[in-house]
Design a protein around this motif. Sequence first.
Motif, PDB file in Angstrom:
ATOM      1  N   GLU A 212      85.212  45.804  31.570  1.00  0.00           N
ATOM      2  CA  GLU A 212      84.280  46.559  32.410  1.00  0.00           C
ATOM      3  C   GLU A 212      84.496  46.277  33.901  1.00  0.00           C
ATOM      4  OE1 GLU A 212      82.025  42.949  30.727  1.00  0.00           O
ATOM      5  OE2 GLU A 212      83.351  44.542  29.964  1.00  0.00           O
ATOM      6  N   ARG A 213      85.189  45.184  34.230  1.00  0.00           N
ATOM      7  CA  ARG A 213      85.448  44.868  35.637  1.00  0.00           C
ATOM      8  C   ARG A 213      86.749  45.469  36.156  1.00  0.00           C
ATOM      9  NH1 ARG A 213      83.998  38.392  35.403  1.00  0.00           N
ATOM     10  NH2 ARG A 213      81.780  38.619  34.908  1.00  0.00           N
ATOM     11  N   LEU A 214      87.529  46.053  35.291  1.00  0.00           N
ATOM     12  CA  LEU A 214      88.859  46.511  35.678  1.00  0.00           C
ATOM     13  C   LEU A 214      88.838  47.616  36.734  1.00  0.00           C
ATOM     14  CD1 LEU A 214      91.846  46.053  35.159  1.00  0.00           C
ATOM     15  CD2 LEU A 214      91.728  47.742  33.320  1.00  0.00           C
ATOM     16  N   GLU A 218      90.655  47.116  40.360  1.00  0.00           N
ATOM     17  CA  GLU A 218      91.777  47.936  40.832  1.00  0.00           C
ATOM     18  C   GLU A 218      91.488  48.525  42.214  1.00  0.00           C
ATOM     19  OE1 GLU A 218      94.639  51.485  39.009  1.00  0.00           O
ATOM     20  OE2 GLU A 218      92.848  50.799  37.948  1.00  0.00           O
ATOM     21  N   ARG A 219      90.240  48.976  42.439  1.00  0.00           N
ATOM     22  CA  ARG A 219      89.895  49.529  43.753  1.00  0.00           C
ATOM     23  C   ARG A 219      89.971  48.463  44.848  1.00  0.00           C
ATOM     24  NH1 ARG A 219      85.885  52.188  40.693  1.00  0.00           N
ATOM     25  NH2 ARG A 219      84.335  50.620  41.346  1.00  0.00           N
ATOM     26  N   MET A 220      89.509  47.259  44.526  1.00  0.00           N
ATOM     27  CA  MET A 220      89.553  46.193  45.515  1.00  0.00           C
ATOM     28  C   MET A 220      90.985  45.823  45.875  1.00  0.00           C
ATOM     29  SD  MET A 220      87.781  44.233  47.434  1.00  0.00           S
ATOM     30  CE  MET A 220      86.139  44.392  46.767  1.00  0.00           C
ATOM     31  N   LEU A 221      91.870  45.771  44.873  1.00  0.00           N
ATOM     32  CA  LEU A 221      93.279  45.491  45.155  1.00  0.00           C
ATOM     33  C   LEU A 221      93.870  46.542  46.091  1.00  0.00           C
ATOM     34  CD1 LEU A 221      94.678  44.396  41.672  1.00  0.00           C
ATOM     35  CD2 LEU A 221      94.630  43.009  43.742  1.00  0.00           C
ATOM     36  N   TRP A 222      93.574  47.777  45.837  1.00  0.00           N
ATOM     37  CA  TRP A 222      94.139  48.872  46.633  1.00  0.00           C
ATOM     38  C   TRP A 222      93.657  48.812  48.092  1.00  0.00           C
ATOM     39  CZ3 TRP A 222      97.821  52.421  46.246  1.00  0.00           C
ATOM     40  CH2 TRP A 222      97.798  53.506  47.125  1.00  0.00           C
ATOM     41  N   VAL A 224      92.190  46.105  49.799  1.00  0.00           N
ATOM     42  CA  VAL A 224      92.516  44.881  50.517  1.00  0.00           C
ATOM     43  C   VAL A 224      94.006  44.797  50.831  1.00  0.00           C
ATOM     44  CG1 VAL A 224      92.535  42.353  50.364  1.00  0.00           C
ATOM     45  CG2 VAL A 224      90.539  43.634  49.601  1.00  0.00           C
ATOM     46  N   CYS A 225      94.839  45.219  49.885  1.00  0.00           N
ATOM     47  CA  CYS A 225      96.291  45.135  50.059  1.00  0.00           C
ATOM     48  C   CYS A 225      96.884  46.407  50.656  1.00  0.00           C
ATOM     49  CB  CYS A 225      96.957  44.817  48.724  1.00  0.00           C
ATOM     50  SG  CYS A 225      96.425  43.254  48.008  1.00  0.00           S
ATOM     51  N   LEU A 226      96.051  47.330  51.052  1.00  0.00           N
ATOM     52  CA  LEU A 226      96.489  48.577  51.715  1.00  0.00           C
ATOM     53  C   LEU A 226      97.484  49.363  50.875  1.00  0.00           C
ATOM     54  CD1 LEU A 226      96.907  47.150  55.324  1.00  0.00           C
ATOM     55  CD2 LEU A 226      94.933  48.321  54.356  1.00  0.00           C
ATOM     56  N   GLY A 227      97.330  49.289  49.585  1.00  0.00           N
ATOM     57  CA  GLY A 227      98.187  50.039  48.686  1.00  0.00           C
ATOM     58  C   GLY A 227      99.569  49.473  48.514  1.00  0.00           C
ATOM     59  N   ASN A 228      99.826  48.232  48.956  1.00  0.00           N
ATOM     60  CA  ASN A 228     101.158  47.639  48.885  1.00  0.00           C
ATOM     61  C   ASN A 228     101.359  46.778  47.648  1.00  0.00           C
ATOM     62  OD1 ASN A 228     102.127  48.743  51.323  1.00  0.00           O
ATOM     63  ND2 ASN A 228     100.925  47.214  52.479  1.00  0.00           N
ATOM     64  N   VAL A 229     100.538  46.960  46.623  1.00  0.00           N
ATOM     65  CA  VAL A 229     100.719  46.274  45.344  1.00  0.00           C
ATOM     66  C   VAL A 229     100.779  47.324  44.245  1.00  0.00           C
ATOM     67  CG1 VAL A 229      99.547  44.182  46.087  1.00  0.00           C
ATOM     68  CG2 VAL A 229      98.236  45.998  44.995  1.00  0.00           C
ATOM     69  N   LYS A 268      95.576  36.563  44.597  1.00  0.00           N
ATOM     70  CA  LYS A 268      94.967  35.441  43.894  1.00  0.00           C
ATOM     71  C   LYS A 268      93.475  35.324  44.212  1.00  0.00           C
ATOM     72  CE  LYS A 268      98.882  32.361  43.096  1.00  0.00           C
ATOM     73  NZ  LYS A 268      99.461  31.018  43.360  1.00  0.00           N
ATOM     74  N   LYS A 269      93.118  35.541  45.476  1.00  0.00           N
ATOM     75  CA  LYS A 269      91.709  35.456  45.850  1.00  0.00           C
ATOM     76  C   LYS A 269      90.897  36.562  45.183  1.00  0.00           C
ATOM     77  CE  LYS A 269      92.360  33.159  50.310  1.00  0.00           C
ATOM     78  NZ  LYS A 269      92.195  33.254  51.779  1.00  0.00           N
ATOM     79  N   ILE A 270      91.456  37.750  45.099  1.00  0.00           N
ATOM     80  CA  ILE A 270      90.750  38.848  44.423  1.00  0.00           C
ATOM     81  C   ILE A 270      90.582  38.535  42.941  1.00  0.00           C
ATOM     82  CG2 ILE A 270      90.890  41.287  43.803  1.00  0.00           C
ATOM     83  CD1 ILE A 270      92.335  41.748  46.462  1.00  0.00           C
TER      84      ILE A 270
END
Length: 862
Positions: A212-214, A218-222, A224-229, A268-270
């Motif tokens: 349920e957290r996925l 995924e939005r937080m990764l996008w 924070v990392c500006l789409g570079n992951v 890692k922090k995320i």
Amino acid sequence: MGSLLRSEEMSLCQLFLQSEAAYLCVAELGELGLVQFRDLNPDVNAFQRKFVLEVRRCDEMERKLRVLEKEIKKDEIPISDMGDIPDAPLPREMIELETTFEKLENELKEVNSNAEALKKTYLELTELKHILKKTQQFFDEIAPDFPPLLTSLPTSMSYRTLYEADCESQISQIQETGMGDESTQLLGEEGLRAGGQAQMKLGFLAGVILRERLPAFERMLWRVCLGNVFLRQAEIEKPLEDPVTGDNVYKSVFIIFFQGEQLKSRVKKICEGFRATLYPCPETAADRREMIAGVVARIDELNTVLKQTTEHRHRVLVAAAKHIKNWIIKVRKIKAIYLTLNMFNLDLTRKCLIAECWCPVDDMERIHIALRRGTDRSGSSVPSILNRMDTKEIPPTFNRTNKYTQGFQNLVNAYGVAAYREINPAPFTIITFPFLFAVMFGDAGHGLLMTLIALWMVLKEQGIAVQAKSNEIFNTFFGGRYLILLMGIFSIYTGLIYNDIFSKSLNLFGSSWRASPLPKEGLYKESMMLDPQRQFSGSPYWFGMDPIWQVSGNKILFLNSYKMKLSVLLGVGQMVFGIVLGFYNHRYFNNRLNILCEFVPQIIFLLSIFGYLNILILSKWISYDSSKSGCAPSLLITLINMFLYKYPDAPCSLAPMYWGQQFFQTVLLMVAIACVPWMLCIKPYFLKKQNDARRMAALNFNNSENYNGEGEVSVSMENADTQVTGGLGHDAEFDLADIIIHQIIHTIECCLGSISHTASYLRLWALSLAHAQLSEVLWNMVLRIGLTGEKIAGGFTMYFIFAAWACLTVAVLLLMEGLSAFLHALRLHWVEFQSKFYKGDGYIFQPFSFEVILSTDNEEIS
């Protein structure tokens, strides 16, 4: 009958217990359940009492038992029945119980912690196994998907080639437009080429996250990392067990590709913020296969160890389940004993405990036997002493009950506990309550259903009692099963009197009415008028109502008149009985003034008006038949004319019913009016005279005894007044104004209450009419539809219609109407009946009883 009619005679006693025998003596009294102890230390804090340490030890043992019981129920292990209730353990057994519980708790903690650690390791290995299996699929699919601009590249192209191509693309962008992202502009062409040579491949992290957290992850990764992951995920099909809570959770495997240490730190922090678990994952397929083999082997070993741990835990809990009920009872008894001992005073000089308690006088011998038994068990050579004390305190009220009378006694106590030695209404309520209920609920069919339900609860009470404790509503019905049984039986009786069975009647003995002769042509008319002088046989229906009234058009008019008059007869009869019971109260307490100034005028006032009305009702039923029906008097008009002193000559319905009626009614009216000042003035007058006489007697006594010939004071004024008045109080306590106000209220309540209470009994008629009409409507509007069908379709229709009719009968007529009639019968007893003799200002006897304590604790737990 004395103990049933009045509460038990109680005595205040003082109890002297030797310190070594106190525990076992109190234990024996707890088993007996006939002693109510008084707290002799009301101002002492609970933490400053003598046995506070023992109480705390019992609290700790109860805590351990609750934890143990929770674990047993968690594993769904059946708890063995305890059989006979164990006696209170000896004080030295308390240490053995503490040792046993401590050992069980430590063993259970160790097993649980080991199991939790093993389950945690098992969960981690299982998650790692899923990661290793899914990783190869991710690596196989990543090449054509990253980066998005190079989707046309072949899958065999290496990450170095991908990165170099991306760098060349960004360099071209700088050369053509002079623009690029922030990192590209800072690095420039040379920086990109150098970086491309240094960074030969992409980094990645793999882990597991709650499903349920996925999406949020995924939005937080996008962002924070500006789409570079680059993120890939796959669901784990089977749920995994949480090692802490034991709940099943659903998780997903993910792998994140990134470039550079900065992005790695952010990722890692995320993952830490979303509580995702990261696992090491080899880069090569061979290393992953080798790791999978090792993980599977460790999982198999863990399964074996977990199975052994679970079996050991189960054995410990099964052994504890055999004794836990006995342990709980023993600990509760120990705690109850020490809480009771905390209410005693400690005499250091005599090395004994002193207690005060209320005891039934008839059970003093049983209490002495219990004390001797406790002293003998303790080995003490000094006997326990129980002395009766003289006191002016009002004792508690103790009415002995059994499982049959308990429900009726609870009805009375819900209004108010009887004063000490006051007449107990419960024995009379056993008959009057279900009968008045049945007058309003008079239907033999519904009464039969109610009787069957109550009979089932009575016959199966031992098996139902355990299940009833878990449901408060059902427990209420089960507690009143004998009351419901009598209500059903009396409803069958009144239903047969009304000849009403599911709104229909039975013709058991043949109607007393004869129909008109059959016409020469055709059938009877749809309706006809029966002449009582020619078509009535002269002898009434043998039992109850004639069944012909069920099909008559004036049924309601006839039944209304009958039930209304019957309500008045029953109401006045019960109120007269209540006033007579008040006379027995006054006589028992030797209160002759209340007999003269309350009972006599009350009974005269009630009989002069409504007793006379009852005589008129019976006289009208006997004297007026069909030949005199045209001149039958209206009793209500007759009663009104009696108060207005109007005696018109015409019409014949207003003519006197008997010779001398006007004179007799005038005398009754004058007597009733004379009762008002009688109740209002005579009692305050006599109380004032008695108080003056007491004051004069106390003054004379003081003058004659205050001086003894030698100039010494021998008796004080206060003591003299107490001796002469017999403890009735000093003259300062006598307030004539309060007495007059109280008497005015009592007089108004008596006079107006006689009228309003008589009218209140008309609810017997109103509720009976409402129940009969609802039953008839339910039959005509519901069940009659099913009776009109034909053939197979009619059978199916009747099946569903009957089900609907049965459900409505139970829900509306049995439950709703039954509850309504129950509440009205309760009001008639509490207000109209008990107010004539019952004060209800006492307090109930609450003995120290292990049976009561254990049953109360079980109800709180359930």
